[in-house]
Write a protein that holds these residues in place. Structure first.
Motif, PDB file in Angstrom:
ATOM      1  N   SER A  91       0.858  -1.177   0.000  1.00  0.00           N
ATOM      2  CA  SER A  91       0.000   0.000   0.000  1.00  0.00           C
ATOM      3  C   SER A  91       0.894   1.226   0.000  1.00  0.00           C
ATOM      4  O   SER A  91       2.099   1.135   0.259  1.00  0.00           O
ATOM      5  CB  SER A  91      -0.912   0.023   1.238  1.00  0.00           C
ATOM      6  OG  SER A  91      -0.154   0.284   2.408  1.00  0.00           O
ATOM      7  N   GLY A 119       0.991   3.648   2.117  1.00  0.00           N
ATOM      8  CA  GLY A 119       1.557   3.871   3.441  1.00  0.00           C
ATOM      9  C   GLY A 119       2.703   2.926   3.746  1.00  0.00           C
ATOM     10  O   GLY A 119       3.748   3.339   4.258  1.00  0.00           O
ATOM     11  N   GLN A 166       1.706  15.150   3.852  1.00  0.00           N
ATOM     12  CA  GLN A 166       1.036  14.003   3.236  1.00  0.00           C
ATOM     13  C   GLN A 166       1.331  13.946   1.739  1.00  0.00           C
ATOM     14  O   GLN A 166       1.593  12.861   1.198  1.00  0.00           O
ATOM     15  CB  GLN A 166      -0.471  14.086   3.492  1.00  0.00           C
ATOM     16  CG  GLN A 166      -0.850  13.841   4.947  1.00  0.00           C
ATOM     17  CD  GLN A 166      -2.279  14.225   5.260  1.00  0.00           C
ATOM     18  OE1 GLN A 166      -2.812  15.187   4.702  1.00  0.00           O
ATOM     19  NE2 GLN A 166      -2.911  13.489   6.165  1.00  0.00           N
ATOM     20  N   HIS A 221       0.739  10.986  -0.916  1.00  0.00           N
ATOM     21  CA  HIS A 221      -0.709  10.876  -0.802  1.00  0.00           C
ATOM     22  C   HIS A 221      -1.391  11.956  -1.639  1.00  0.00           C
ATOM     23  O   HIS A 221      -0.853  13.042  -1.870  1.00  0.00           O
ATOM     24  CB  HIS A 221      -1.135  11.000   0.659  1.00  0.00           C
ATOM     25  CG  HIS A 221      -0.603   9.913   1.530  1.00  0.00           C
ATOM     26  ND1 HIS A 221      -1.102   8.639   1.523  1.00  0.00           N
ATOM     27  CD2 HIS A 221       0.420   9.907   2.428  1.00  0.00           C
ATOM     28  CE1 HIS A 221      -0.432   7.895   2.386  1.00  0.00           C
ATOM     29  NE2 HIS A 221       0.503   8.638   2.946  1.00  0.00           N
ATOM     30  N   THR A 240      -8.329  12.714  -0.709  1.00  0.00           N
ATOM     31  CA  THR A 240      -8.731  12.701   0.694  1.00  0.00           C
ATOM     32  C   THR A 240      -7.639  12.167   1.604  1.00  0.00           C
ATOM     33  O   THR A 240      -7.721  12.342   2.825  1.00  0.00           O
ATOM     34  CB  THR A 240     -10.006  11.865   0.875  1.00  0.00           C
ATOM     35  OG1 THR A 240      -9.773  10.536   0.380  1.00  0.00           O
ATOM     36  CG2 THR A 240     -11.181  12.476   0.120  1.00  0.00           C
ATOM     37  N   ASP A 241      -6.633  11.508   1.029  1.00  0.00           N
ATOM     38  CA  ASP A 241      -5.503  11.037   1.842  1.00  0.00           C
ATOM     39  C   ASP A 241      -4.513  12.161   2.133  1.00  0.00           C
ATOM     40  O   ASP A 241      -3.529  11.946   2.837  1.00  0.00           O
ATOM     41  CB  ASP A 241      -4.793   9.881   1.140  1.00  0.00           C
ATOM     42  CG  ASP A 241      -5.629   8.617   1.102  1.00  0.00           C
ATOM     43  OD1 ASP A 241      -6.443   8.422   2.023  1.00  0.00           O
ATOM     44  OD2 ASP A 241      -5.478   7.833   0.149  1.00  0.00           O
ATOM     45  N   GLY A 253      -2.902  10.940   9.915  1.00  0.00           N
ATOM     46  CA  GLY A 253      -3.240   9.523   9.981  1.00  0.00           C
ATOM     47  C   GLY A 253      -2.086   8.742  10.582  1.00  0.00           C
ATOM     48  O   GLY A 253      -0.971   9.275  10.720  1.00  0.00           O
ATOM     49  N   THR A 299       1.407   8.358   8.270  1.00  0.00           N
ATOM     50  CA  THR A 299       2.195   9.576   8.088  1.00  0.00           C
ATOM     51  C   THR A 299       2.686  10.117   9.425  1.00  0.00           C
ATOM     52  O   THR A 299       3.766  10.716   9.508  1.00  0.00           O
ATOM     53  CB  THR A 299       1.383  10.657   7.355  1.00  0.00           C
ATOM     54  OG1 THR A 299       0.128  10.860   8.027  1.00  0.00           O
ATOM     55  CG2 THR A 299       1.133  10.258   5.902  1.00  0.00           C
TER      56      THR A 299
END
Length: 266
Positions: free
Chosen positions: A98, A100, A239, A244, A247-248, A254, A257
């Motif tokens: 992913s 992240g 971000q 990202h 919306t990320d 989060g 991050t």
């Protein structure tokens, strides 16, 4: 280290610009997860290894579902201990599962499979450690050495390599990796609701200072202890720096991050 740059193994150009990452928490170890001929480990078979890296890159570039920018790995290591530069240092990997996870760790893949050649050679283990130490020096990789399965549901890097990772990733005939060196402790993620309640806390100040250090500060003055829209704008810049979008990258912290930012404990 027996290092093979991209130009030397015949790498194709990336399809898209590779996302930059300033640092990672460490490196995750992978295997190919398919058949690798046992004969690849023969001393006279090294001439086949560069072609294998080219084939893996071609396979990844042809994968329309994953839509890879390039070979997914930061580096690959052959049974003879050579380190083939993949995406390389300061480039986000595409292999960990992913966005992240790819931002949190580099990815080093050994030419070992789930059948055929399933046990890494001593030279290969040295090569994996060489690749990790190269990414620490050239790519600001942190101290963590993990397996692909740590954080993602997969059998990778296979039982033999994963046992080696869990044992501390020792060099053959040497000692295990000592793990993270003593250093500052970091603030745990307080949760999205904590930020949305507009807190006033020294944690917010510490966060802002880290954002400024990462080149993401959007403050006219400060940062200070009161959460403001400037903090949210600064965090959104962080971000985006981590790759990202949408919306990320809305400026609300989060867990992934936050962990990558490494806000010192206050």
């Amino acid at each position: 280290m027996k290092f093979v740059p991209r130009a030397e193994w015949g790498a194709r150009a990336s399809r898209y610009a590779l996302a930059h990452i300033a640092s990672t928490r460490g490196v995750k170890v992978h295997y190919e997860g398919s058949y690798v001929p046992a004969t690849l480990a023969a001393p006279d078979a090294h001439s086949q290894c560069a072609g294998r890296v080219r084939a893996i890159q071609a396979q990844h570039l042809a994968d329309d579902e994953e839509d890879y920018s390039d070979i997914a790995y930061s580096a690959m290591v052959c049974p003879h201990g050579y380190v083939y530069e993949g995406r390389g240092a300061h480039r986000r990997t595409g292999a960990n599962g992913s966005t992240g996870l790819n931002s949190a760790h580099y990815a080093v893949c050994a030419m070992v499979g789930n059948s055929g050649l399933t046990e890494p050679t001593p030279a290969q283990l040295h090569g994996i450690r060489d690749a990790i130490e190269w990414l620490r020096k050239a790519g600001a990789a942190g101290d963590e050495i993990r397996g692909h399965r740590d954080g993602y549901a997969t059998a990778c890097p296979g039982p033999a390599l994963y046992a080696w990772v869990k044992d501390g990733a020792p060099r053959p005939g040497g000692t295990a990796d000592p793990g993270p060196a003593p250093g500052p402790k970091f603030e745990p993620y307080p949760g999205a609701g904590w930020f949305k309640a507009a807190p006033r806390s020294p944690i917010v100040t510490a966060m802002g200072r880290r954002l400024v250090a990462e080149g993401c500060g959007r403050y006219r003055s400060g940062p200070g202890p009161q959460w403001t829209d400037a903090d949210r704008q600064s965090y959104a810049a962080w971000q985006r720096k981590r790759g990202h979008t949408g919306t990320d990258a809305d400026g609300w912290p989060g867990p992934s991050t936050w962990a990558a930012l490494r806000v010192p404990k206050v």
